[in-house]
Enzyme design. Structure first.
Site, short mmCIF file in Angstrom:
data_model
loop_
_atom_site.label_atom_id
_atom_site.label_comp_id
_atom_site.label_asym_id
_atom_site.label_seq_id
_atom_site.Cartn_x
_atom_site.Cartn_y
_atom_site.Cartn_z
N LYS A 1 -8.38 1.01 -6.30
CA LYS A 1 -8.57 0.81 -5.07
C LYS A 1 -8.06 -0.60 -4.88
O LYS A 1 -7.53 -1.24 -3.86
CB LYS A 1 -9.91 1.07 -4.57
CG LYS A 1 -9.98 0.79 -3.02
CD LYS A 1 -11.31 0.28 -2.62
CE LYS A 1 -11.73 -1.05 -2.87
NZ LYS A 1 -13.09 -1.63 -2.49
N ASP B 1 -10.98 3.69 -0.12
CA ASP B 1 -12.44 3.13 -0.17
C ASP B 1 -13.08 4.22 0.25
O ASP B 1 -12.81 5.31 0.87
CB ASP B 1 -12.51 1.65 0.68
CG ASP B 1 -12.41 1.77 1.93
OD1 ASP B 1 -11.99 2.85 2.49
OD2 ASP B 1 -12.41 0.83 2.57
#
Ligand code: SF4
Length: 195
Positions: free
Chosen positions: A105, A123
């Site tokens: 991420k 996220d």
């Protein structure tokens, strides 16, 4: 609702952004923004950060939680950038993924934000919104969600869609008490009745 989405982390250069994203794990961007100006003015270049005393960095990072681990990440990232990359954060996910505290991420968010590289960082907000809107299934991993979103949106929109979903999840489709009553996409949300 978010036609011109912007990253809410404060940064002035590549390494400040990378470190801010690493620090944002398990906390909010707003909280990170309260400590990074102190961190980056006390240690105003990578050499200083590399040679920082870990206790001093821990003290600065204390308000954001997991500060001991994160202080070590910050110093190690600075050391790697100075020693191996001539103080430039590489524009290469395969390199970045090996940095301390950096996962997929973080790589995607960094590359998309700093280098405008097409990527979708999944996220907690992107994951929740994707599942509520049935863009992904309940048990999908973040990697599966990322792949599904990449198929659903044109490549040149990935960075923008990621930011829009983050802001929509952060301020509207919140984890607790989402604002369903005045949600503009209520008509396409299957989840609204259950919450
Ligand atoms: S209706 Fe509620 S759950 Fe559905 S997208 Fe809107 S805010 Fe989120």
């Amino acid at each position: 609702m978010y036609p011109n989405p912007k990253c809410e982390l404060i940064y002035h250069n590549d390494y400040e952004l990378l470190i801010a994203i690493v620090l944002s794990a398990q906390t909010t961007d707003a909280r990170v923004n309260t400590v990074t100006p102190i961190l980056f003015s006390r240690f105003d270049n990578l050499e200083k950060l590399k040679n920082a005393n870990v206790n001093d960095v821990e003290l600065i990072l204390k308000p954001i939680g997991s500060f001991r681990k994160k202080a070590r990440y910050v110093i190690d990232i600075a050391r790697i950038l100075v020693d191996k990359y001539n103080c430039k954060v590489p524009c290469d996910g395969n390199e970045l993924i090996n940095f301390p505290g950096v996962g997929r991420k973080t790589v995607n968010v960094f590359l998309s934000e700093f280098y405008n590289f097409p990527a979708i960082g999944v996220d907690t907000h992107v994951e929740r919104v994707s599942k509520r809107l049935k863009l992904a299934k309940k048990n999908d991993s973040v990697l599966v969600i990322e792949k599904k979103l990449m198929k659903k949106f044109p490549r040149n929109e990935w960075g923008k869609r990621h930011l829009q979903m983050v802001l929509f999840g952060r301020y509207h489709c919140k984890a607790i008490k989402p604002e369903c009553d005045h949600c503009k996409i209520r008509n396409i949300c299957i989840e609204k009745k259950k919450i």
